[in-house]
Design a protein around this motif. Structure first.
Motif, PDB file in Angstrom:
ATOM      1  N   LEU A 182      39.396  37.807  42.669  1.00 19.09           N
ATOM      2  CA  LEU A 182      38.909  38.830  41.732  1.00 19.09           C
ATOM      3  C   LEU A 182      39.185  38.472  40.269  1.00 19.09           C
ATOM      4  N   GLY A 183      40.112  37.557  40.052  1.00 18.66           N
ATOM      5  CA  GLY A 183      40.430  37.120  38.685  1.00 18.66           C
ATOM      6  C   GLY A 183      40.726  38.288  37.770  1.00 18.66           C
ATOM      7  N   LYS A 184      40.107  38.247  36.588  1.00 11.45           N
ATOM      8  CA  LYS A 184      40.428  39.271  35.587  1.00 11.45           C
ATOM      9  C   LYS A 184      39.501  40.487  35.666  1.00 11.45           C
ATOM     10  N   SER A 185      38.729  40.576  36.756  1.00 12.13           N
ATOM     11  CA  SER A 185      37.777  41.691  36.822  1.00 12.13           C
ATOM     12  C   SER A 185      38.483  43.028  37.049  1.00 12.13           C
ATOM     13  N   ILE A 186      39.748  42.983  37.503  1.00  7.30           N
ATOM     14  CA  ILE A 186      40.518  44.226  37.680  1.00  7.30           C
ATOM     15  C   ILE A 186      41.906  44.007  37.071  1.00  7.30           C
ATOM     16  N   LYS A 187      42.697  45.080  37.006  1.00  5.68           N
ATOM     17  CA  LYS A 187      44.087  44.943  36.542  1.00  5.68           C
ATOM     18  C   LYS A 187      45.015  45.061  37.753  1.00  5.68           C
ATOM     19  N   PHE A 240      42.850  49.515  38.873  1.00  4.48           N
ATOM     20  CA  PHE A 240      44.241  49.039  38.880  1.00  4.48           C
ATOM     21  C   PHE A 240      44.650  48.914  40.342  1.00  4.48           C
ATOM     22  N   ALA A 241      45.037  47.736  40.749  1.00  7.31           N
ATOM     23  CA  ALA A 241      45.288  47.547  42.183  1.00  7.31           C
ATOM     24  C   ALA A 241      46.697  47.046  42.459  1.00  7.31           C
ATOM     25  N   ILE A 298      35.902  46.646  46.085  1.00  4.20           N
ATOM     26  CA  ILE A 298      36.261  46.489  44.665  1.00  4.20           C
ATOM     27  C   ILE A 298      35.151  45.740  43.929  1.00  4.20           C
ATOM     28  N   GLU A 299      34.619  44.685  44.547  1.00  5.38           N
ATOM     29  CA  GLU A 299      33.543  43.929  43.868  1.00  5.38           C
ATOM     30  C   GLU A 299      32.353  44.835  43.575  1.00  5.38           C
ATOM     31  N   GLU A 300      32.072  45.714  44.518  1.00  8.20           N
ATOM     32  CA  GLU A 300      30.946  46.640  44.304  1.00  8.20           C
ATOM     33  C   GLU A 300      31.281  47.622  43.182  1.00  8.20           C
TER      34      GLU A 300
END
Ligand code: NAD
Length: 429
Positions: free
Chosen positions: A361-366, A347-348, A336-338
């Motif tokens: 991951l904070g707000k980097s994904i939903k 969206f995970a 995911i980071e990549e």
């Protein structure tokens, strides 16, 4: 017996709960005050099957307590060190500062004979160093330092505590062995205890983990080969696993091994070997192959949505494996980071690891409230953790923009996906 456990994490807490369930009096010590406050308030700090029930029961009967105070070791017959040994950020050697600090902090409180058991995964020779530290801080202390490596599987920690394949004890002290026998006497079935030299016990842990890592890496490479050769890794693994010399465990291909142990322990073992001029080429090769695997999978995912404007990528699974909320060194998180670094819109969902993943991951994904919600409107659904539940979600419920599934854990049946109108890519199929 009176047991003190220093370090109340994924190893210390299940071990403490387990020994208290067997009737011992256990105090768990941790330097993180919030963690101890939560545990004292009855709030369990990590997810493991059956852990909460036994935790509540033994707190209520007074056999299990928690403190930040190191002087709690003073009454213990058996002191377990279960603190972290994280990789050094540059050299990747095991960082021993927590183990050595625990030894220094406990030493002044020793006032009668105690066995100090090192459960942390530590380089060969650590037992000698821990004994030296204690002796230097408290010259009159009466103690033995033994190695007692931990082999529990996260997600099965409670089960594994009560049903060990083996207990490895590294010591040549007869006095310490007597205490160990007393500790395990209360087991419903005496576990298989293997007594070896302290240095051998320390190495058994690393050698075992590296072997498992190599096995996973091997089946991952065979899976990649299957894709090119038109074979099916599920069938290949099944056929291999029926050979009792090989065994069927750790033959599930995936996005790479992760977790707090295998990546760190393979690296630490490789460093140890290099430092004494020993050649561990298989371990070195597994490390490199496992590291590059995650980038390859990220590329595979991006290729699947190439040409689509603002694609939405649904991810099922964040924990490093099913059955745990642990995301340390999780391949899912690294992939995911990549993807995020390439501006992907993700969206995970994970059944247990939403909170722990959010911390990384904070707000980097939903984050979705369910697996079905994560897939809503997605252009591709990627499965990265082998939660069994994912395999039983009716695919007709998924309202995706494009019906594409990349299943990096082979949890969905390819023919079921095809019957539901999905384009399905498993791993090694
Ligand atoms: N997690 C696993 O599945 C597993 C399995 C086998 C072996 N191990 C090994 O066991 C060790 C512990 O792993 P973990 O996953 O439980 O780590 P963890 O990070 O979950 O827990 C370690 C705990 O030790 C505490 N701590 C550190 N220094 C302390 C000190 N001086 N006094 C009191 N508390 C202190 C930390 O606050 C933390 O809560 C590591 O060496 C690891 O490699 C882990």
């Amino acid at each position: 017996m009176k047991i003190a456990i220093i370090g109340t994490g994924y190893v210390g807490l299940p071990t403490g709960v387990g020994f208290s369930e067997l009737g011992h009096e256990v105090v768990c010590i941790d330097k993180v005050a919030e963690k101890i406050a939560d545990l004292n308030a009855g709030k369990i700090t990590l997810f493991e099957e059956s852990l909460e029930e036994l935790f509540n029961k033994n707190r209520a009967n007074g056999r299990l307590s928690f403190t930040t105070e190191m002087h709690a070791v003073a009454n213990a017959d058996f002191i377990i060190i279960a603190v972290g040994t994280p990789p050094h950020p540059i050299t990747k050697e095991a960082d021993m500062k927590y183990v050595y600090a625990a030894a220094e902090e406990l030493a002044p409180h020793l006032s009668r004979y105690a066995v100090i058991a090192n459960k942390s995964t530590v380089p060969v020779g650590t037992g000698d160093k821990v004994a030296e530290i204690i002796k230097s801080k408290n010259p009159s202390a009466d103690f033995d330092v033994i190695s007692m490596p931990e082999f529990l599987r996260e997600g099965f920690a409670v089960h594994d505590f009560f049903h060990n394949d083996r207990v490895v004890i590294g010591t040549d002290s007869q006095k310490a062995k007597k205490v160990v026998e007393e500790l395990y006497r209360v087991y419903p079935e005496r576990p298989n205890i293997l007594y070896v030299e302290r240095r051998s016990a320390e190495l058994i842990k690393y050698a075992s983990n590296a072997f498992l890592a190599i096995k996973i890496h091997y089946i991952n490479e065979i899976a990649d080969f299957c894709e090119k050769a038109g074979a099916n890794v599920r069938e290949v693994a099944m056929g291999m696993g029926l050979d009792s010399r090989i065994g069927s465990k750790f033959l599930n291909p995936g996005p790479g091994y992760g977790g707090s142990c295998l990546p760190k322990d393979t690296n630490a073992l490789a460093c140890m070997a290099r430092s004494v001029g020993a050649n561990l080429s298989l371990v070195e090769s597994a490390i490199v192959g496992n590291d590059t695997r995650k980038s390859k999978i990220a590329m595979r995912i991006l290729t699947s949505v190439k040409g689509i404007a603002n694609p939405k990528i649904a991810i099922w699974g964040l924990a490093f494996k099913g059955g745990t909320d642990d995301v340390r060194e999780s391949p899912a998180i690294q992939i995911i980071e990549e993807l995020v670094s390439k501006n992907a819109n993700i969206f995970a969902f994970d059944p247990k690891a939403m909170k722990t993943a959010h911390m990384v991951l904070g707000k980097s994904i939903k984050y979705a409230a369910s697996a079905v919600e994560a897939a809503d409107g997605a252009d591709v659904l990627v499965i990265l953790t082998e939660w069994a539940d994912f395999g039983s979600i009716p695919l007709e419920k998924l309202n995706m923009r494009r019906k594409n599934i990349i299943d990096m854990r082979n949890v969905i049946n390819a023919s079921v996906a095809a019957a539901a109108g999905f384009y399905y890519e498993g791993i090694g199929q």
